[in-house]
Structure formats: structure tokens, C-alpha cells
Scaffold this motif. Structure first.
Motif, PDB file in Angstrom:
ATOM      1  N   ARG A   1       0.893  -1.055  -0.004  1.00  0.00           N
ATOM      2  CA  ARG A   1      -0.057   0.089   0.060  1.00  0.00           C
ATOM      3  C   ARG A   1       0.873   1.092  -0.024  1.00  0.00           C
ATOM      4  NH1 ARG A   1      -3.742  -1.412   3.627  1.00  0.00           N
ATOM      5  NH2 ARG A   1      -2.167  -0.774   5.319  1.00  0.00           N
ATOM      6  N   GLY A   2       2.052   1.191   0.812  1.00  0.00           N
ATOM      7  CA  GLY A   2       2.903   2.354   0.644  1.00  0.00           C
ATOM      8  C   GLY A   2       3.629   2.405  -0.449  1.00  0.00           C
ATOM      9  N   ALA A   3       3.751   1.461  -1.045  1.00  0.00           N
ATOM     10  CA  ALA A   3       4.400   1.764  -2.404  1.00  0.00           C
ATOM     11  C   ALA A   3       3.464   2.253  -3.481  1.00  0.00           C
ATOM     12  CB  ALA A   3       5.125   0.033  -2.855  1.00  0.00           C
ATOM     13  N   PHE A   4       2.380   1.810  -3.411  1.00  0.00           N
ATOM     14  CA  PHE A   4       1.351   2.218  -4.304  1.00  0.00           C
ATOM     15  C   PHE A   4       1.155   3.845  -4.006  1.00  0.00           C
ATOM     16  CE2 PHE A   4      -2.795   3.344  -5.938  1.00  0.00           C
ATOM     17  CZ  PHE A   4      -2.714   2.854  -7.273  1.00  0.00           C
ATOM     18  N   LEU A   5       0.942   4.381  -2.811  1.00  0.00           N
ATOM     19  CA  LEU A   5       0.709   5.475  -2.545  1.00  0.00           C
ATOM     20  C   LEU A   5       1.997   6.581  -2.977  1.00  0.00           C
ATOM     21  CD1 LEU A   5      -0.796   5.306   1.083  1.00  0.00           C
ATOM     22  CD2 LEU A   5      -2.019   6.328  -0.952  1.00  0.00           C
ATOM     23  N   GLY A   6       3.312   5.776  -2.828  1.00  0.00           N
ATOM     24  CA  GLY A   6       4.464   6.733  -3.231  1.00  0.00           C
ATOM     25  C   GLY A   6       4.789   6.620  -4.623  1.00  0.00           C
ATOM     26  N   GLY A   7       4.224   5.497  -5.418  1.00  0.00           N
ATOM     27  CA  GLY A   7       4.760   5.411  -6.811  1.00  0.00           C
ATOM     28  C   GLY A   7       3.859   4.812  -7.668  1.00  0.00           C
ATOM     29  N   GLY A   8       2.737   4.492  -7.398  1.00  0.00           N
ATOM     30  CA  GLY A   8       1.647   3.590  -8.107  1.00  0.00           C
ATOM     31  C   GLY A   8       0.905   4.486  -8.849  1.00  0.00           C
ATOM     32  N   SER A   9       0.088   3.794  -9.893  1.00  0.00           N
ATOM     33  CA  SER A   9      -0.769   4.377 -10.903  1.00  0.00           C
ATOM     34  C   SER A   9      -1.669   2.935 -11.269  1.00  0.00           C
ATOM     35  CB  SER A   9       0.048   4.848 -11.977  1.00  0.00           C
ATOM     36  OG  SER A   9      -0.885   5.402 -12.820  1.00  0.00           O
TER      37      SER A   9
ATOM     38  N   VAL B   1      -5.574  -6.777 -10.886  1.00  0.00           N
ATOM     39  CA  VAL B   1      -5.642  -5.469 -10.189  1.00  0.00           C
ATOM     40  C   VAL B   1      -6.559  -5.406  -9.232  1.00  0.00           C
ATOM     41  CG1 VAL B   1      -6.454  -3.175 -10.877  1.00  0.00           C
ATOM     42  CG2 VAL B   1      -4.831  -4.443 -12.457  1.00  0.00           C
ATOM     43  N   ILE B   2      -8.007  -6.133  -9.459  1.00  0.00           N
ATOM     44  CA  ILE B   2      -8.962  -6.092  -8.282  1.00  0.00           C
ATOM     45  C   ILE B   2      -8.419  -6.682  -6.937  1.00  0.00           C
ATOM     46  CG2 ILE B   2     -11.138  -7.267  -7.622  1.00  0.00           C
ATOM     47  CD1 ILE B   2     -12.350  -6.533 -10.389  1.00  0.00           C
ATOM     48  N   ASP B   3      -7.654  -8.007  -7.001  1.00  0.00           N
ATOM     49  CA  ASP B   3      -7.217  -8.539  -6.025  1.00  0.00           C
ATOM     50  C   ASP B   3      -6.153  -7.750  -5.167  1.00  0.00           C
ATOM     51  OD1 ASP B   3      -8.716 -10.576  -6.731  1.00  0.00           O
ATOM     52  OD2 ASP B   3      -6.993 -11.997  -7.280  1.00  0.00           O
ATOM     53  N   PHE B   4      -5.340  -7.069  -6.017  1.00  0.00           N
ATOM     54  CA  PHE B   4      -4.175  -6.450  -5.483  1.00  0.00           C
ATOM     55  C   PHE B   4      -4.960  -4.946  -4.653  1.00  0.00           C
ATOM     56  CE2 PHE B   4      -0.900  -2.673  -5.588  1.00  0.00           C
ATOM     57  CZ  PHE B   4      -0.015  -3.584  -5.329  1.00  0.00           C
ATOM     58  N   LEU B   5      -5.917  -4.404  -5.320  1.00  0.00           N
ATOM     59  CA  LEU B   5      -6.605  -3.212  -4.720  1.00  0.00           C
ATOM     60  C   LEU B   5      -7.233  -3.558  -3.312  1.00  0.00           C
ATOM     61  CD1 LEU B   5      -7.658  -1.135  -7.851  1.00  0.00           C
ATOM     62  CD2 LEU B   5      -5.593  -0.688  -6.251  1.00  0.00           C
ATOM     63  N   ALA B   6      -7.892  -4.899  -3.381  1.00  0.00           N
ATOM     64  CA  ALA B   6      -8.492  -5.234  -2.259  1.00  0.00           C
ATOM     65  C   ALA B   6      -7.829  -5.637  -1.463  1.00  0.00           C
ATOM     66  CB  ALA B   6      -9.618  -6.575  -2.727  1.00  0.00           C
ATOM     67  N   MET B   7      -6.597  -6.035  -1.572  1.00  0.00           N
ATOM     68  CA  MET B   7      -5.408  -6.592  -0.486  1.00  0.00           C
ATOM     69  C   MET B   7      -4.917  -5.078   0.167  1.00  0.00           C
ATOM     70  SD  MET B   7      -2.078  -8.141  -0.843  1.00  0.00           S
ATOM     71  CE  MET B   7      -1.095  -6.930  -1.851  1.00  0.00           C
ATOM     72  N   LEU B   8      -5.023  -3.963  -0.661  1.00  0.00           N
ATOM     73  CA  LEU B   8      -4.523  -2.690   0.110  1.00  0.00           C
ATOM     74  C   LEU B   8      -5.710  -2.052   0.762  1.00  0.00           C
ATOM     75  CD1 LEU B   8      -2.619  -1.180  -2.983  1.00  0.00           C
ATOM     76  CD2 LEU B   8      -1.714  -2.806  -1.218  1.00  0.00           C
ATOM     77  N   ARG B   9      -6.730  -2.941   0.714  1.00  0.00           N
ATOM     78  CA  ARG B   9      -7.965  -2.050   1.407  1.00  0.00           C
ATOM     79  C   ARG B   9      -8.604  -0.880   0.849  1.00  0.00           C
ATOM     80  NH1 ARG B   9      -8.171  -4.409   6.540  1.00  0.00           N
ATOM     81  NH2 ARG B   9     -10.417  -3.520   6.686  1.00  0.00           N
ATOM     82  N   ALA B  10      -8.613  -0.998  -0.762  1.00  0.00           N
ATOM     83  CA  ALA B  10      -9.444   0.153  -1.547  1.00  0.00           C
ATOM     84  C   ALA B  10     -10.723  -0.188  -1.653  1.00  0.00           C
ATOM     85  CB  ALA B  10      -8.521   0.603  -2.594  1.00  0.00           C
ATOM     86  N   ASP B  11     -11.667  -0.581  -0.438  1.00  0.00           N
ATOM     87  CA  ASP B  11     -12.691  -1.345  -0.835  1.00  0.00           C
ATOM     88  C   ASP B  11     -13.754  -0.648  -2.046  1.00  0.00           C
ATOM     89  OD1 ASP B  11     -11.892  -2.975   0.900  1.00  0.00           O
ATOM     90  OD2 ASP B  11     -12.993  -1.950   2.612  1.00  0.00           O
ATOM     91  N   LYS B  12     -13.775   0.875  -1.766  1.00  0.00           N
ATOM     92  CA  LYS B  12     -14.832   1.709  -2.702  1.00  0.00           C
ATOM     93  C   LYS B  12     -14.306   1.375  -4.000  1.00  0.00           C
ATOM     94  CE  LYS B  12     -17.544   4.421   0.219  1.00  0.00           C
ATOM     95  NZ  LYS B  12     -16.691   4.740   1.526  1.00  0.00           N
ATOM     96  N   SER B  13     -13.004   1.626  -4.201  1.00  0.00           N
ATOM     97  CA  SER B  13     -12.374   1.681  -5.789  1.00  0.00           C
ATOM     98  C   SER B  13     -12.664   0.258  -6.196  1.00  0.00           C
ATOM     99  CB  SER B  13     -10.968   1.917  -5.616  1.00  0.00           C
ATOM    100  OG  SER B  13     -10.838   3.167  -4.823  1.00  0.00           O
ATOM    101  N   VAL B  14     -12.623  -0.604  -5.442  1.00  0.00           N
ATOM    102  CA  VAL B  14     -12.626  -2.053  -6.002  1.00  0.00           C
ATOM    103  C   VAL B  14     -14.258  -2.259  -6.505  1.00  0.00           C
ATOM    104  CG1 VAL B  14     -12.912  -4.485  -5.283  1.00  0.00           C
ATOM    105  CG2 VAL B  14     -10.883  -3.197  -4.570  1.00  0.00           C
ATOM    106  N   GLU B  15     -15.193  -1.789  -5.697  1.00  0.00           N
ATOM    107  CA  GLU B  15     -16.338  -1.601  -5.948  1.00  0.00           C
ATOM    108  C   GLU B  15     -16.647  -1.172  -7.377  1.00  0.00           C
ATOM    109  OE1 GLU B  15     -20.427  -0.275  -3.888  1.00  0.00           O
ATOM    110  OE2 GLU B  15     -19.029  -1.385  -2.464  1.00  0.00           O
ATOM    111  N   ALA B  16     -15.990   0.148  -7.494  1.00  0.00           N
ATOM    112  CA  ALA B  16     -16.365   0.806  -8.926  1.00  0.00           C
ATOM    113  C   ALA B  16     -15.594   0.287  -9.966  1.00  0.00           C
ATOM    114  CB  ALA B  16     -15.712   2.156  -8.669  1.00  0.00           C
ATOM    115  N   PHE B  17     -14.345  -0.357  -9.439  1.00  0.00           N
ATOM    116  CA  PHE B  17     -13.834  -1.145 -10.715  1.00  0.00           C
ATOM    117  C   PHE B  17     -14.653  -2.347 -11.216  1.00  0.00           C
ATOM    118  CE2 PHE B  17     -10.608  -3.626 -12.657  1.00  0.00           C
ATOM    119  CZ  PHE B  17      -9.690  -2.972 -13.100  1.00  0.00           C
ATOM    120  N   GLU B  18     -15.202  -2.947 -10.295  1.00  0.00           N
ATOM    121  CA  GLU B  18     -16.051  -4.203 -10.669  1.00  0.00           C
ATOM    122  C   GLU B  18     -17.154  -3.746 -11.380  1.00  0.00           C
ATOM    123  OE1 GLU B  18     -16.123  -6.432  -7.000  1.00  0.00           O
ATOM    124  OE2 GLU B  18     -14.957  -7.876  -7.655  1.00  0.00           O
ATOM    125  N   ILE B  19     -17.966  -2.473 -11.069  1.00  0.00           N
ATOM    126  CA  ILE B  19     -19.232  -2.285 -11.821  1.00  0.00           C
ATOM    127  C   ILE B  19     -18.754  -1.991 -13.080  1.00  0.00           C
ATOM    128  CG2 ILE B  19     -20.854  -0.304 -11.953  1.00  0.00           C
ATOM    129  CD1 ILE B  19     -21.040  -0.630  -8.827  1.00  0.00           C
TER     130      ILE B  19
END
Ligand SMILES: [Zn+2]
Length: 315
Positions: A134-142, A195-213
Motif C-alpha cells: 500500500r505504501g509503495a502504491f501511494l508513493g509511486g503507483g498508478s 488488479v482487483i485482488d491487489f486493490l482489495a488487499m490494499l483495502r481500497a474497498d470503494k475503488s474495488v467496487e467501482a472497478f468491478e461495476i
């Protein structure tokens, strides 16, 4: 509208891990992505962390306050003069002797040199591995908006750190890739599920939902497009075939005696096709009370006769 990556980061920036071990791991990865070490008087260290995301800067400051007990910090914003360019946020930890303790705690100092290759101590537990990423994504992720092609990446200028992230994600069974682009090293995922598994693991629950829709909508749209394309292709085939049949019939009509000279069944077929150039073979058959295979047979016969007529003309 902010990019999807910014939305994900804003969501992740609000999540503060309960356990100190995880906060440490997350802070370590964040700093490895975006921080440089500064040097003060009497061999003291400081830190300078920069990011374009205000929420990420705030979270870094928060984690530093929680894990770097009593260190002096400041945050500054440099507004870009050019339009459209993002602001830059800098979180500074002033150089003082206590910073060395934090750096050691985060695994930065290793035999008096800066360690970017290994974080064995920080990555012992599952909870900490997720926090680290999560730290790596926040610092240099896209990450791409799900409507576009599926792509998530972690970008670092340091090969050792890139390799560490790659190895870590591979051990966690992610279908991860590793490449370089100009001066950067890129660890990436290219599959929607990953991508969904990764974001879910980072606890980006709302983004995962938006992604799945968005992904479901995209799949439905692609399915509809495939069907439409398939129908279009079939229609085109019908039109092409009818065009060839009309040409055959015209050739026969141009002969002496014209269509009148044809046997009755072939003549009615030829006349029906000329009258209805847009009809499918089945529709044409229904018009004459003839089966599809019967119609095909007659049209093949007309074609053979047209070929023969063409041959005669040239001989
Ligand atoms: Zn932990």
C-alpha cells in the motif's frame, strides 16, 4: 475529474493501519518511493518526501508522527506556475540524531549505508506485506480507469527496490511483470482480476467496487459489440452473395432469348432475385415455396450457366 489512480490513493490515504508493525512497513515503502535522505550538522540525517497528492502527503506526515516519536516535521506546498501541472507537496523531517533511530527502525540503514534491496524484518507478516505494498502504491503507483485497458504499476527509480517489489508480489502469487522505461523500473499487473485482488488487499474497498461495476459494464458492451459485428458480417455476406447472383442473372439476360430461354424453375428464381436483391436465400425460397437447399441448388445452376455464357462470349 481526478484520475482513477488519484481516487484510489485518496481512499488508501484515509486508511491508517491499527498495528504499529503495519504502519512501519507502509511508511518504509512510502519513503523508499518518494523520499531522499538529507544531511545535517554532526552527521545527523533528515528526510525529504515529495508527492503530487495532498492526501498522500498528509498520510506520510501522520505515519511519521505515529512512528517517529517526537521528530520535527514540516509540510510545504509548491504551487506550479504552469497551468495543468500539479502542485508538489514536500514533507520534511529536520535533521537530528533521533532520525537515525527511525531510519534503522524502517530498515533504511544497513551497515552504515542505505539499504534498498531487502526488507526482511518488515515483511515477516502477511498484514505487513499488504501495508508495505500500500505504501509503495501511494508513493509511486498508478492504475488505469477500468474502462481503459487493465493496468496497474509501481514505478521506482531504484532497481533494487523495484526488484524487491517484484519478488514480493510474485511470492504472493500475483501475475506480475517487471520492466524498465527510461530511468525507471516498473512492476506491473495487466489482468483485471489481479488488479482487483491487489486493490482489495490494499483495502481500497470503494475503488474495488467501482472497478468491478465498470468492468461488468465493459464486458456487456464488448459482448453486444461482438454480436453486432457478427450480424453485420453475416449481412455483408448475404449482400455480397446477392450481388454476385444478380450479376450472373444479368449476364444470362444479355444472351439471345434472355431469361425467357431459361427453364421455368430457373427463370422464376432469376426473376425473384432481380425483384428482391436484398432478400436472403431463405426469404427468396419462401417467396417461391422452395427450400433453402433447393434455392441454393438453383442459384448454383444459374451461376454455372453464367460462367458458361461468359466462356462462349470469349471463344
Ligand atoms: Zn503488520
Amino acid at each position: 475529474m481526478p484520475s482513477f489512480a488519484t481516487e484510489v490513493k485518496n481512499e488508501l490515504a484515509r486508511y491508517i493501519p491499527e498495528e504499529s508493525c503495519c504502519r512501519n512497513a507502509e511508511l518504509a515503502a512510502l519513503l523508499r518511493m518518494g523520499a531522499t535522505i538529507t544531511f545535517g550538522l554532526r552527521h545527523t540525517f533528515g528526510l525529504n518526501f515529495t508527492t503530487e497528492n495532498a492526501a498522500v502527503a498528509r498520510k506520510t506526515l501522520q505515519l511519521l508522527k505515529l512512528e517517529g516519536h517526537g521528530l520535527r516535521t514540516e509540510i510545504t506546498v509548491s504551487r506550479s506556475r504552469r497551468l495543468k501541472k500539479h502542485n508538489s507537496y514536500a514533507v520534511r523531517v529536520m535533521p537530528e540524531p533521533a532520525v537515525a533511530d527511525l531510519l534503522e527502525h524502517l530498515g533504511f540503514l544497513h551497515d552504515e549505508s542505505l539499504n534498498m534491496e531487502s526488507d526482511r524484518e518488515l515483511l515477516k507478516k502477511n498484514c505487513c506485506r499488504a501495508a508495505y505494498l500500500r505504501g509503495a502504491f501511494l508513493g509511486g503507483g498508478s492504475v488505469n480507469r477500468p474502462e481503459a485497458s487493465y493496468h496497474l504499476e509501481l514505478v521506482t527509480g531504484n532497481y533494487g527496490f523495484g526488484n524487491l517489489l517484484y519478488t514480493l508480489m510474485r511470492r504472493m502469487m500475483f501475475p506480475v511483470g517487471f520492466t524498465d522505461r527510461k530511468e525507471d523500473y516498473i512492476v506491473y499487473l495487466k489482468e483485471g482480476d489481479a488488479v482487483i485482488d491487489f486493490l482489495a488487499m490494499l483495502r481500497a474497498d470503494k475503488s474495488v467496487e467501482a472497478f468491478e461495476i465498470a468492468r461488468n459494464l465493459k464486458e456487456v458492451r464488448e459482448q453486444v459489440n461482438r454480436l453486432v459485428n457478427c450480424e453485420t458480417a453475416n449481412l455483408q455476406k448475404t449482400v455480397d452473395a446477392a450481388g454476385r447472383q444478380v450479376a450472373d442473372i444479368r449476364r444470362l439476360a444479355a444472351r439471345e432469348g434472355g431469361l425467357e430461354a431459361l427453364p421455368k424453375k430457373l427463370r422464376e428464381t432469376a426473376e425473384a432475385r432481380l425483384a428482391r436483391p436484398d432478400a436472403s436465400i431463405v426469404e427468396l425460397g419462401e417467396l417461391l415455396g422452395v427450400s433453402k437447399s433447393g434455392m441454393n441448388h438453383r442459384l448454383r445452376k444459374l451461376h454455372a450457366m453464367a460462367l458458361a455464357a461468359e466462356g462462349e462470349k470469349h471463344s
